[in-house]
Scaffold this active site. Structure first.
Site, mmCIF file in Angstrom:
data_model
loop_
_atom_site.group_PDB
_atom_site.id
_atom_site.type_symbol
_atom_site.label_atom_id
_atom_site.label_comp_id
_atom_site.label_asym_id
_atom_site.label_seq_id
_atom_site.Cartn_x
_atom_site.Cartn_y
_atom_site.Cartn_z
ATOM 1 N N PHE A 138 13.426 -27.569 29.430
ATOM 2 C CA PHE A 138 12.228 -28.199 29.505
ATOM 3 C C PHE A 138 11.621 -27.890 30.997
ATOM 4 O O PHE A 138 12.251 -28.078 31.695
ATOM 5 C CB PHE A 138 13.312 -29.909 29.983
ATOM 6 C CG PHE A 138 12.123 -30.815 30.572
ATOM 7 C CD1 PHE A 138 11.888 -31.697 29.421
ATOM 8 C CD2 PHE A 138 11.946 -31.509 31.483
ATOM 9 C CE1 PHE A 138 11.139 -32.949 29.442
ATOM 10 C CE2 PHE A 138 11.222 -32.358 32.220
ATOM 11 C CZ PHE A 138 10.599 -33.555 30.758
ATOM 12 N N ASP A 223 12.014 -21.551 36.501
ATOM 13 C CA ASP A 223 11.865 -23.296 36.595
ATOM 14 C C ASP A 223 13.518 -23.961 37.355
ATOM 15 O O ASP A 223 13.649 -23.356 35.870
ATOM 16 C CB ASP A 223 11.215 -24.110 35.051
ATOM 17 C CG ASP A 223 10.938 -25.495 35.301
ATOM 18 O OD1 ASP A 223 11.257 -25.480 36.658
ATOM 19 O OD2 ASP A 223 10.522 -26.043 34.617
ATOM 20 N N LYS A 252 11.889 -31.367 41.928
ATOM 21 C CA LYS A 252 12.791 -32.747 42.082
ATOM 22 C C LYS A 252 12.911 -32.652 43.226
ATOM 23 O O LYS A 252 13.471 -33.860 44.532
ATOM 24 C CB LYS A 252 14.076 -32.313 41.192
ATOM 25 C CG LYS A 252 13.473 -33.215 39.951
ATOM 26 C CD LYS A 252 14.213 -33.120 38.883
ATOM 27 C CE LYS A 252 14.241 -32.904 37.648
ATOM 28 N NZ LYS A 252 13.662 -32.813 36.691
HETATM 29 C C1 LIG Z 1 12.286 -32.819 35.353
HETATM 30 C C2 LIG Z 1 11.774 -31.181 35.346
HETATM 31 C C3 LIG Z 1 10.583 -31.043 35.028
HETATM 32 C C4 LIG Z 1 9.481 -31.800 35.290
HETATM 33 O O1 LIG Z 1 9.360 -32.487 36.440
HETATM 34 P P1 LIG Z 1 8.092 -33.711 36.404
HETATM 35 O O2 LIG Z 1 9.020 -33.777 38.017
HETATM 36 O O3 LIG Z 1 9.481 -35.030 35.895
HETATM 37 O O4 LIG Z 1 7.322 -33.406 36.104
HETATM 38 C C5 LIG Z 1 10.333 -29.431 35.254
HETATM 39 N N1 LIG Z 1 11.099 -29.140 34.675
HETATM 40 C C6 LIG Z 1 12.553 -28.673 34.885
HETATM 41 C C7 LIG Z 1 13.549 -28.134 34.983
HETATM 42 C C8 LIG Z 1 13.217 -30.319 35.120
HETATM 43 O O5 LIG Z 1 14.010 -31.106 35.404
#
Ligand SMILES: *Cc1c(COP(=O)(O)O)cnc(C)c1O
Length: 402
Positions: A138, A223, A252
């Site tokens: 994700f 990520d 986050k």
């Molecule tokens: C939540 C998340 C995102 C996206 O972040 P947003 O602030 O919602 O755009 C991207 N990568 C990972 C691994 C995430 O958990």
């Protein structure tokens, strides 16, 4: 407004993009939140791993109050003191050299994709543009980020999607090796997948991925939007593997609940962005950056990290205890305080039953319960959560327990 009034107004005026619980949260403190009816909950969702320092951490609140009354926003046409302080903190505590600030995880991923393409054009040649990403990943909801996200359900009805993305199963090295083409420029992955079900990269796999990237001159992009910043018990998840990425994204937890995204890169890669190549009006503005400085100073603290790892082990052990007890628990996974429990019964009902007993958890997919509590929880909070989960699981009718 009471809960019903909030929900009614929300349904009338807010776009219907979230499957929300019938719950309006109005106050938070530490590991607890309160709803509009005054009910108190132990929060093991933590704003989806945002509230790592708990709700309204006094140091973050104070930093925001102070900065809001001094200078809330100026353009990146000028130098911004809290922004350069936060950049220094992130660089000195990571293996990367330069920072770009934005406002969300998806925006950080967009920045990572652009930066990798710029690097590829400059150093690897005109045909190098393709990213290999992982199934069950994700990466966010912008068009490029959902294209990087190898889950068809997020991409439905949105084509044509940006070109140059290829998907492979996670933790499957032969599949990755085979997917490499003359066009490949980078591998993008979460060391610990969050939304995709709390799937942890194997140690050996990660070593192979790193070597493959080195051998083929590919950029390695991590990520760490969800798993970074102390969540796994180390400041960055890559530290568990001894593998340093060329580019890393954060978001986050980085500003203690204030919206912020971060793109980090090694010097040579970062240098592929020059003036005018990338920008964000709000990115690293004084208010967000002041919140970030306060949050990151705590998240990088050695003692805080050791305590987080310790609490993670304690919680994980308790979850293994539950697995011994209930045959419908298939496995316990994760690292530190991002933990998942695979189940062969419906997760949604468990989430709701926990809520009714004062515990917020969530489930990813329908069969993984995810636990991402504030890192400031106590052992007693963990005991209480496990007690509630145990009670809820014990009430699942045995005919559902296959
Ligand atoms: C939540 C998340 C995102 C996206 O972040 P947003 O602030 O919602 O755009 C991207 N990568 C990972 C691994 C995430 O958990």
């Amino acid at each position: 407004m009471n809960t019903n009034e909030i929900i009614e107004k929300g349904q009338k005026f807010v776009m219907n993009t979230y499957g929300r619980l019938p719950l309006a949260l109005v106050k938070g403190e530490g590991a607890f939140v309160w709803d509009a009816g005054g009910n108190k909950y132990l929060d093991f969702v933590a704003g989806l791993a945002v509230n790592s320092l708990g709700h309204c951490h006094p140091k973050v609140v104070e930093a925001i109050r102070e900065q809001a009354g001094t200078l809330m926003h100026v353009s990146n046409l000028y130098w911004i003191e809290p922004q350069v302080r936060l950049a220094e903190l992130l660089v000195e505590n990571s293996a990367l050299d330069k920072v770009f600030f934005c406002n969300s995880g998806a925006e950080a991923i967009e920045g990572a994709i652009k930066l990798a393409r710029k690097y590829a054009r400059k150093y690897l040649g005109p045909d190098k543009y393709e990213f290999i990403t992982m199934e069950k990943s994700f990466h966010g909801r912008t068009l490029a980020a959902i294209t990087a996200t190898a889950q068809p359900k997020y991409q439905e009805g949105l084509d044509p999607l940006p070109q140059g993305f290829k998907y492979v199963p996670f933790n499957d090295f032969p599949a990755l090796e085979q997917a490499i083409s003359p066009n490949t420029c980078a591998v993008l992955m979460e060391p610990v997948q969050g939304e995709g079900g709390v799937n942890t990269a194997d140690y050996e796999y990660m070593q192979q991925v790193k070597k493959l990237c080195d051998d083929h001159n590919l950029l390695l992009i991590f990520d760490e939007v969800q798993c970074g910043l102390a969540r796994t018990g180390k400041l960055f998840a890559y530290e568990h593997y001894g593998v340093i990425p060329d580019i890393m994204t954060l978001a986050k937890a980085v500003a203690g609940g204030f919206p912020m995204g971060v793109l980090l890169a090694r010097e040579k890669v970062a240098a592929c962005f020059g003036p005018g190549d990338h920008a964000s009006t709000f990115g690293g503005n004084p208010l967000a950056a002041a919140a970030g400085c306060a949050a990151v100073s705590i998240l990088t603290d050695k003692k805080f990290l050791a305590q987080t790892a310790e609490k993670g082990r304690y919680f994980e052990e308790k979850l293994y205890g539950l697995k011994e007890k209930y045959s419908f628990i298939t496995d316990v996974r994760g690292k530190g305080l991002i933990l998942g429990m695979g189940i062969s019964v419906d997760g949604k009902e468990i989430v709701e039953a926990c809520r009714a007993r004062g515990l917020l958890i969530n489930c990813v997919g329908s069969n993984v319960l995810r636990f991402i509590p504030p890192l400031v929880i106590t052992r007693e909070d963990i005991d209480n959560a496990v007690k509630i989960i145990d009670t809820v699981l014990s009430e699942i009718p045995s005919e559902n327990q296959s």
